[in-house]
Design a protein around this motif. Structure first.
Motif, PDB file in Angstrom:
ATOM      1  N   ARG A 132      18.878  62.806  46.015  1.00 40.61           N
ATOM      2  CA  ARG A 132      19.307  64.205  45.892  1.00 40.61           C
ATOM      3  C   ARG A 132      18.245  65.178  46.425  1.00 40.61           C
ATOM      4  NH1 ARG A 132      23.884  65.013  42.538  1.00 40.61           N
ATOM      5  NH2 ARG A 132      24.505  63.123  41.421  1.00 40.61           N
ATOM      6  N   ARG A 133      17.776  64.869  47.639  1.00 41.59           N
ATOM      7  CA  ARG A 133      16.786  65.743  48.244  1.00 41.59           C
ATOM      8  C   ARG A 133      16.923  65.711  49.765  1.00 41.59           C
ATOM      9  NH1 ARG A 133      11.148  62.194  47.739  1.00 41.59           N
ATOM     10  NH2 ARG A 133      11.998  60.301  48.699  1.00 41.59           N
ATOM     11  N   LEU A 134      16.485  66.787  50.373  1.00 42.66           N
ATOM     12  CA  LEU A 134      16.386  66.872  51.815  1.00 42.66           C
ATOM     13  C   LEU A 134      14.917  66.739  52.183  1.00 42.66           C
ATOM     14  CD1 LEU A 134      18.772  69.898  52.549  1.00 42.66           C
ATOM     15  CD2 LEU A 134      19.325  67.451  52.490  1.00 42.66           C
ATOM     16  N   LEU A 135      14.640  65.910  53.167  1.00 41.69           N
ATOM     17  CA  LEU A 135      13.283  65.709  53.645  1.00 41.69           C
ATOM     18  C   LEU A 135      13.127  66.332  55.025  1.00 41.69           C
ATOM     19  CD1 LEU A 135      12.754  61.944  52.676  1.00 41.69           C
ATOM     20  CD2 LEU A 135      12.141  63.976  51.340  1.00 41.69           C
ATOM     21  N   ALA A 136      11.899  66.658  55.371  1.00 44.11           N
ATOM     22  CA  ALA A 136      11.577  67.143  56.711  1.00 44.11           C
ATOM     23  C   ALA A 136      10.367  66.368  57.217  1.00 44.11           C
ATOM     24  CB  ALA A 136      11.281  68.640  56.686  1.00 44.11           C
ATOM     25  N   TYR A 137      10.364  66.109  58.519  1.00 39.04           N
ATOM     26  CA  TYR A 137       9.265  65.397  59.178  1.00 39.04           C
ATOM     27  C   TYR A 137       8.880  66.167  60.439  1.00 39.04           C
ATOM     28  CZ  TYR A 137      11.211  61.285  56.657  1.00 39.04           C
ATOM     29  OH  TYR A 137      11.712  60.406  55.719  1.00 39.04           O
ATOM     30  N   ASP A 138       7.642  66.086  60.821  1.00 41.76           N
ATOM     31  CA  ASP A 138       7.216  66.584  62.128  1.00 41.76           C
ATOM     32  C   ASP A 138       7.487  65.508  63.171  1.00 41.76           C
ATOM     33  OD1 ASP A 138       6.326  68.959  61.006  1.00 41.76           O
ATOM     34  OD2 ASP A 138       4.296  68.192  60.682  1.00 41.76           O
ATOM     35  N   LEU A 139       7.975  65.945  64.334  1.00 40.29           N
ATOM     36  CA  LEU A 139       8.335  65.019  65.400  1.00 40.29           C
ATOM     37  C   LEU A 139       7.804  65.561  66.720  1.00 40.29           C
ATOM     38  CD1 LEU A 139       9.914  62.494  66.330  1.00 40.29           C
ATOM     39  CD2 LEU A 139      11.956  63.933  66.479  1.00 40.29           C
ATOM     40  N   ALA A 140       6.802  64.882  67.283  1.00 34.70           N
ATOM     41  CA  ALA A 140       6.219  65.311  68.554  1.00 34.70           C
ATOM     42  C   ALA A 140       7.156  64.925  69.698  1.00 34.70           C
ATOM     43  CB  ALA A 140       4.854  64.675  68.759  1.00 34.70           C
ATOM     44  N   PRO A 141       7.209  65.720  70.774  1.00 33.75           N
ATOM     45  CA  PRO A 141       8.152  65.460  71.868  1.00 33.75           C
ATOM     46  C   PRO A 141       8.005  64.090  72.513  1.00 33.75           C
ATOM     47  CG  PRO A 141       7.216  67.653  72.074  1.00 33.75           C
ATOM     48  CD  PRO A 141       6.449  66.965  70.988  1.00 33.75           C
ATOM     49  N   GLY A 142       6.794  63.621  72.690  1.00 34.69           N
ATOM     50  CA  GLY A 142       6.597  62.401  73.460  1.00 34.69           C
ATOM     51  C   GLY A 142       6.605  61.116  72.673  1.00 34.69           C
ATOM     52  N   THR A 143       6.860  61.152  71.380  1.00 37.92           N
ATOM     53  CA  THR A 143       6.781  59.946  70.567  1.00 37.92           C
ATOM     54  C   THR A 143       7.840  59.968  69.478  1.00 37.92           C
ATOM     55  OG1 THR A 143       5.409  58.676  69.013  1.00 37.92           O
ATOM     56  CG2 THR A 143       5.014  61.040  69.130  1.00 37.92           C
ATOM     57  N   PRO A 144       8.386  58.800  69.107  1.00 38.45           N
ATOM     58  CA  PRO A 144       9.356  58.745  68.015  1.00 38.45           C
ATOM     59  C   PRO A 144       8.723  58.580  66.635  1.00 38.45           C
ATOM     60  CG  PRO A 144       9.211  56.610  69.053  1.00 38.45           C
ATOM     61  CD  PRO A 144       8.287  57.513  69.830  1.00 38.45           C
ATOM     62  N   VAL A 145       7.441  58.795  66.532  1.00 33.08           N
ATOM     63  CA  VAL A 145       6.745  58.629  65.260  1.00 33.08           C
ATOM     64  C   VAL A 145       6.949  59.867  64.383  1.00 33.08           C
ATOM     65  CG1 VAL A 145       4.504  58.291  64.154  1.00 33.08           C
ATOM     66  CG2 VAL A 145       5.037  57.117  66.300  1.00 33.08           C
ATOM     67  N   LEU A 146       7.391  59.645  63.154  1.00 32.44           N
ATOM     68  CA  LEU A 146       7.580  60.729  62.196  1.00 32.44           C
ATOM     69  C   LEU A 146       6.296  60.940  61.401  1.00 32.44           C
ATOM     70  CD1 LEU A 146      11.132  59.816  60.823  1.00 32.44           C
ATOM     71  CD2 LEU A 146      10.551  61.440  62.637  1.00 32.44           C
ATOM     72  N   ARG A 147       5.917  62.201  61.221  1.00 27.63           N
ATOM     73  CA  ARG A 147       4.690  62.534  60.494  1.00 27.63           C
ATOM     74  C   ARG A 147       4.964  63.626  59.463  1.00 27.63           C
ATOM     75  NH1 ARG A 147       2.746  61.742  65.888  1.00 27.63           N
ATOM     76  NH2 ARG A 147       1.173  60.070  65.993  1.00 27.63           N
ATOM     77  N   ASN A 148       4.048  63.715  58.505  1.00 26.14           N
ATOM     78  CA  ASN A 148       4.050  64.800  57.517  1.00 26.14           C
ATOM     79  C   ASN A 148       5.385  64.882  56.773  1.00 26.14           C
ATOM     80  OD1 ASN A 148       3.145  67.033  56.039  1.00 26.14           O
ATOM     81  ND2 ASN A 148       3.791  68.491  57.622  1.00 26.14           N
ATOM     82  N   ARG A 149       5.800  63.751  56.189  1.00 29.58           N
ATOM     83  CA  ARG A 149       7.031  63.757  55.382  1.00 29.58           C
ATOM     84  C   ARG A 149       6.851  64.686  54.182  1.00 29.58           C
ATOM     85  NH1 ARG A 149       9.918  58.472  52.591  1.00 29.58           N
ATOM     86  NH2 ARG A 149       9.288  59.188  50.526  1.00 29.58           N
TER      87      ARG A 149
END
Length: 293
Positions: free
Chosen positions: A168-185
């Motif tokens: 029951r939550r919405l999450l946000a991640y940082d996503l850099a243009p050149g990589t599919p790696v998710l950061r800062n959940r």
């Protein structure tokens, strides 16, 4: 805010999902997960429907190059050609794990496909969020969820939004243009017990994040900082997803469903399972096409 949407397709989908606007065709597509059916409503008002053989569920779909559709079905991701009915397997990052099926998917601003899975029993945190490139190579983005829902992306592509439905939550991640790696959940928004379950997501051109509340019969529009900007009540409790479309991209199409365990008896002959639409005055963003060979 109370708006009365119009019914644009009087289908009786048990679980309508994934409304996507096709720019070139000026048509809206959506699915019935349990059908398993892919629907198309054209500008002439005619509905075409394709029942997908050899599968029990359509978790979601995206448009693919060459007039095709990439389906997320039981056995993996598969290319579907509406004209011929041909289905071609593409990838299976889930690796045929028993009791785990595919769910929501979206294309990011870089053209990569993000698709989540869910535990069919909705009991164990077996769901994963994958990123799949145009060659079918998959990378794990995040995992440990019971039900993955609604990936959506900020207008500049720098933020991925995600529905942890059972949490029951919405999450946000940082996503850099050149990589599919998710950061800062981080937790973008937490829902209370009366808010239903966060389901499908979409983002408008102003950066507003829209969330469908399964079981609560409403949509919420959030500002990029998580502030609630608008709450829209809808005439049926099962609201699953939404997407912008129409000639000026200001029409919001909303998928719904029905269920004896959720839908009230008086709703059984109501709009649950229909495709709804209303004019928002807010412009949406066209969804990218998956450029596969």
């Amino acid at each position: 805010m109370t708006l009365t949407p119009r019914i644009v397709a009087q289908t009786r989908d048990r679980l309508g999902e994934s409304p996507l606007w096709h720019q070139a065709e000026q048509a809206i597509y959506w699915t019935d997960l349990y059908g398993p059916i892919l629907h198309r409503l054209g500008r002439d008002g005619r509905i075409e429907s394709w029942t997908i053989p050899g599968t029990s569920f359509i978790g979601s779909f995206v448009f693919a190059s060459g007039g095709r559709v990439m389906l997320a079905i039981d056995t993996g991701l598969a290319l579907f050609e509406p004209g011929s009915g041909r289905i071609t397997p593409f990838a299976d990052p889930n690796a045929a794990r028993e009791g785990v099926i595919y769910n929501d998917s979206k294309i990011d601003r870089q053209g990569r496909l993000w698709v989540g899975t869910l535990d069919l029993a909705e009991a164990e945190p077996r769901g994963m969020l994958y990123c799949v490139d145009a060659e079918g190579n998959a990378r794990l983005g995040d995992g440990g969820f019971t039900v993955c829902n609604g990936p959506a992306f900020s207008p500049d592509g720098g933020v991925l939004y995600f529905s942890d439905s059972v949490g029951r939550r919405l999450l946000a991640y940082d996503l850099a243009p050149g990589t599919p790696v998710l950061r800062n959940r981080r937790v973008f928004a937490a829902l209370g017990p009366d808010d239903g379950i966060p389901d499908g997501l979409t983002v408008d051109a102003e950066g507003g994040l829209w969330c469908a509340h399964y079981g609560a019969g409403r949509l919420t529009r959030f500002a990029p900082d998580g502030t609630v900007l608008m709450v829209i009540d809808l005439p049926c409790p099962i609201v699953t997803s939404m997407g912008f479309g129409g000639p000026d991209m200001t029409t919001l199409y909303v998928t719904t469903g029905w269920s004896p365990g959720v839908t009230r008896a008086e709703d059984e002959t109501g709009p649950g399972g229909a495709l709804l639409a209303f004019d928002t005055g807010i412009r949406g963003l066209p969804e990218p096409v998956f450029a596969v060979g």
